[in-house]
Enzyme design. Structure first.
Site, PDB file in Angstrom:
ATOM      1  N   LYS A 119      74.120  45.494  33.940  1.00  0.00           N
ATOM      2  CA  LYS A 119      74.724  46.729  34.453  1.00  0.00           C
ATOM      3  C   LYS A 119      74.739  46.712  35.989  1.00  0.00           C
ATOM      4  O   LYS A 119      75.703  47.173  36.626  1.00  0.00           O
ATOM      5  CB  LYS A 119      73.951  47.953  33.949  1.00  0.00           C
ATOM      6  CG  LYS A 119      74.410  49.298  34.528  1.00  0.00           C
ATOM      7  CD  LYS A 119      75.865  49.547  34.233  1.00  0.00           C
ATOM      8  CE  LYS A 119      76.413  50.875  34.685  1.00  0.00           C
ATOM      9  NZ  LYS A 119      75.656  51.805  35.447  1.00  0.00           N
TER      10      LYS A 119
ATOM     11  N   SER B  20      77.804  52.296  31.076  1.00  0.00           N
ATOM     12  CA  SER B  20      78.857  52.395  32.073  1.00  0.00           C
ATOM     13  C   SER B  20      80.051  53.166  31.528  1.00  0.00           C
ATOM     14  O   SER B  20      80.417  53.026  30.372  1.00  0.00           O
ATOM     15  CB  SER B  20      79.324  51.005  32.510  1.00  0.00           C
ATOM     16  OG  SER B  20      80.373  51.124  33.462  1.00  0.00           O
TER      17      SER B  20
ATOM     18  N   HIS C 174      77.522  44.481  37.020  1.00  0.00           N
ATOM     19  CA  HIS C 174      78.759  45.234  36.747  1.00  0.00           C
ATOM     20  C   HIS C 174      79.075  46.137  37.928  1.00  0.00           C
ATOM     21  O   HIS C 174      80.199  46.185  38.433  1.00  0.00           O
ATOM     22  CB  HIS C 174      78.596  46.068  35.472  1.00  0.00           C
ATOM     23  CG  HIS C 174      79.640  47.134  35.298  1.00  0.00           C
ATOM     24  ND1 HIS C 174      79.607  48.338  35.997  1.00  0.00           N
ATOM     25  CD2 HIS C 174      80.756  47.195  34.537  1.00  0.00           C
ATOM     26  CE1 HIS C 174      80.658  49.073  35.656  1.00  0.00           C
ATOM     27  NE2 HIS C 174      81.359  48.413  34.780  1.00  0.00           N
ATOM     28  N   ASN C 175      78.065  46.848  38.404  1.00  0.00           N
ATOM     29  CA  ASN C 175      78.278  47.777  39.511  1.00  0.00           C
ATOM     30  C   ASN C 175      78.570  47.044  40.816  1.00  0.00           C
ATOM     31  O   ASN C 175      79.339  47.529  41.648  1.00  0.00           O
ATOM     32  CB  ASN C 175      77.063  48.690  39.675  1.00  0.00           C
ATOM     33  CG  ASN C 175      77.011  49.773  38.611  1.00  0.00           C
ATOM     34  OD1 ASN C 175      77.598  49.625  37.538  1.00  0.00           O
ATOM     35  ND2 ASN C 175      76.315  50.850  38.892  1.00  0.00           N
TER      36      ASN C 175
ATOM     37  N   GLU D 251      82.069  46.178  40.647  1.00  0.00           N
ATOM     38  CA  GLU D 251      82.782  47.454  40.836  1.00  0.00           C
ATOM     39  C   GLU D 251      82.910  47.793  42.324  1.00  0.00           C
ATOM     40  O   GLU D 251      83.980  48.207  42.785  1.00  0.00           O
ATOM     41  CB  GLU D 251      82.022  48.559  40.096  1.00  0.00           C
ATOM     42  CG  GLU D 251      82.574  49.952  40.247  1.00  0.00           C
ATOM     43  CD  GLU D 251      81.644  50.971  39.610  1.00  0.00           C
ATOM     44  OE1 GLU D 251      81.318  51.990  40.273  1.00  0.00           O
ATOM     45  OE2 GLU D 251      81.232  50.772  38.453  1.00  0.00           O
TER      46      GLU D 251
END
Length: 473
Positions: A184, A130, A187-188, A191
């Site tokens: 990940k 990232s 995480h996105n 986000e």
């Protein structure tokens, strides 16, 4: 000739930047691209780093150039291209060599690939990266899933190239097979929620207060010095301050209001639903992007409904700005709590034993959602074992007690003005439902039993029961 420490396939923007990062940190790297002219051009344009770059024109040449056991990073499009690349590498690699997928892969594909390679002597790493192009070049946040032994082989390189936060490397082994790519993905998802909430606050400032981009930019600039200090708040101020060279207008005003997405946000919502863990702020953010893509329909609806006599918010501007800051913070708290709850559930489901404090720490620099707020999350997980939800930790209880009234006021005033704030509204509803000891699902259970004889639990007895619907029907 000295052998390379690691190899990389795919010299697109991300792959090229990652390769240059590796070379810059003192490691010799062998590179291959299907178009050989790009490989040669990459070395030619690498300047003082070219001595650490070994250009290869075939996969056989690539394998020969790397010190065994050979780690090879794949930077190609997710999906079938990754499987095709793995199949080709199997023909040239040997036992104990490591194939590393550093793209935005679906973690379920990563689990499958990991299992498929187990019997071949090769091993597989699913590596979440990232930070975008800038992060890849100068220091990303790196989330690794695979065997601990395979991580030990590449740990030196990954630690060197990762972002650093107060001297700590933002790279870690998180668990086996798909652990890195799952983290990940979440995480996105966080986000998506973070960006959507920022956009909603921008909408209130623009449409509710009638401010232009140059007036809004300093607001975010100021917020970035306080509790909302983060990369996304920082770049929001910069974006709003930027002018379009062609028209001279603020660049944000000439950008079409239709947001794109590459799938990771959707995956995070799907997995949350599969695990039975609510991630409503993330779901609302993904839905908002989908709704934004319906540009023609939205324009038609605007004509059909006309001016509803709504829009502007009156009252004390300074008081509203203070509420907007706290509301955004409260929404952020809820979104992160949801994301970490999903990771906790997945950790149990897939046997990963995800290290939650470590995840928060490696997100403090390099990645898109980096913020000072992550220190608080790391401390909360470190202070207690088996945290069910961040909203139940002392630090978060204190923060939400302070911030939720502002979130409530902002959502109410936005609704009265007809300004859409779906992610902030979902965050508030989640908080209210989560803290309500006696909810309303008792009625739903009664309905389910009435039409489907599904049964229900009683508050005064153990076991399953049915209602007296027959006598009332």
């Amino acid at each position: 000739m000295e052998q390379a420490e690691i190899g990389l396939i795919g010299l697109g923007t991300m792959g090229s930047n990652l390769a240059l990062n590796i070379a810059e940190k003192g490691h010799r790297i062998a590179v291959f691209n299907r178009t050989t002219s790009r490989t040669d051009a990459f070395k030619a344009n690498a300047g003082e780093l070219s001595d650490r770059i070994v250009p290869c024109h075939s996969l056989q040449e690539l394998a020969a150039a790397i010190r065994p056991p050979r780690p090879v990073i794949i930077m190609v499009l997710a999906g079938t291209p990754v499987d095709e690349q793995i199949a080709q590498l199997r023909e040239v690699l040997s036992a104990n060599d490591i194939i590393i997928d550093a793209g935005n892969a679906n973690f379920r594909d990563t689990i499958r690939r990991f299992k498929e390679l187990e019997s071949t002597g090769l091993t597989f790493i699913g590596m979440g990266v990232s930070g975008g192009e800038e992060g890849a070049r100068h220091g990303p946040s790196i989330m690794v899933g695979g065997t601990e032994e395979s991580y030990n082989r590449v740990e030196k390189v990954l630690t060197a190239i990762s972002a650093k936060y107060k001297g700590e490397a933002c790279s870690a082994w998180l668990g086996t097979d798909g652990a890195g790519h799952f983290v990940k993905t979440i995480h996105n998802g966080i986000e998506y929620a973070d960006m959507q909430m920022i956009a909603e606050i921008y909408g209130v400032l623009r449409d509710g207060l009638g401010l232009n981009p140059k007036e809004i930019a300093p607001v975010f600039d100021t917020w970035n010095t306080g509790r909302l200090n983060s990369y996304l708040i920082e770049i929001t101020a910069k974006v709003l301050n930027a002018d379009d060279p062609k028209t001279g207008k603020p660049v944000v005003e000439i950008i079409l209001d239709r947001a794109g997405q590459k799938g990771t946000g959707k995956w995070s919502v799907i997995e949350a639903q599969q695990l039975g863990i609510p991630a409503t702020a993330i779901e609302a953010a993904v839905a908002a992007r989908v709704l934004s893509s319906l540009k023609t329909e939205r324009e038609a609806a605007e004509k059909a409904y006309g001016d509803l006599g709504l829009g502007r918010i009156s009252g004390d501007k300074d008081a509203l700005l203070a509420d907007l800051e706290l509301a955004l913070f409260a929404g952020k708290v809820a979104a992160y709590a949801q994301g970490f709850a999903v990771m906790s559930g997945a950790s149990q489901q897939f046997g990963w034993d995800l290290p939650m404090p470590t995840i928060a720490k490696i997100w403090r620099a390099g990645c898109i959602i980096r913020s000072q707020f992550l220190d608080t999350i790391a401390e909360a997980f470190s202070a207690e074992d088996n945290v069910a939800n961040l909203l139940m930790t002392p630090a978060f209880i204190a923060m939400m007690k302070e911030a939720h009234p502002a979130l409530r006021r902002v959502v109410a005033r936005a609704a009265e003005a007809g300004l859409p704030v779906p992610a902030l509204s979902s965050a508030l509803a989640y908080f209210d439902a989560y803290r309500q000891g006696r909810g309303t699902s008792n009625l739903i259970q009664a309905q389910r039993d009435f039409f489907g004889a599904h049964g229900f639990e009683r508050i005064d007895a153990e076991g399953a029961f049915h209602g007296p619907w027959g006598s009332n029907g």
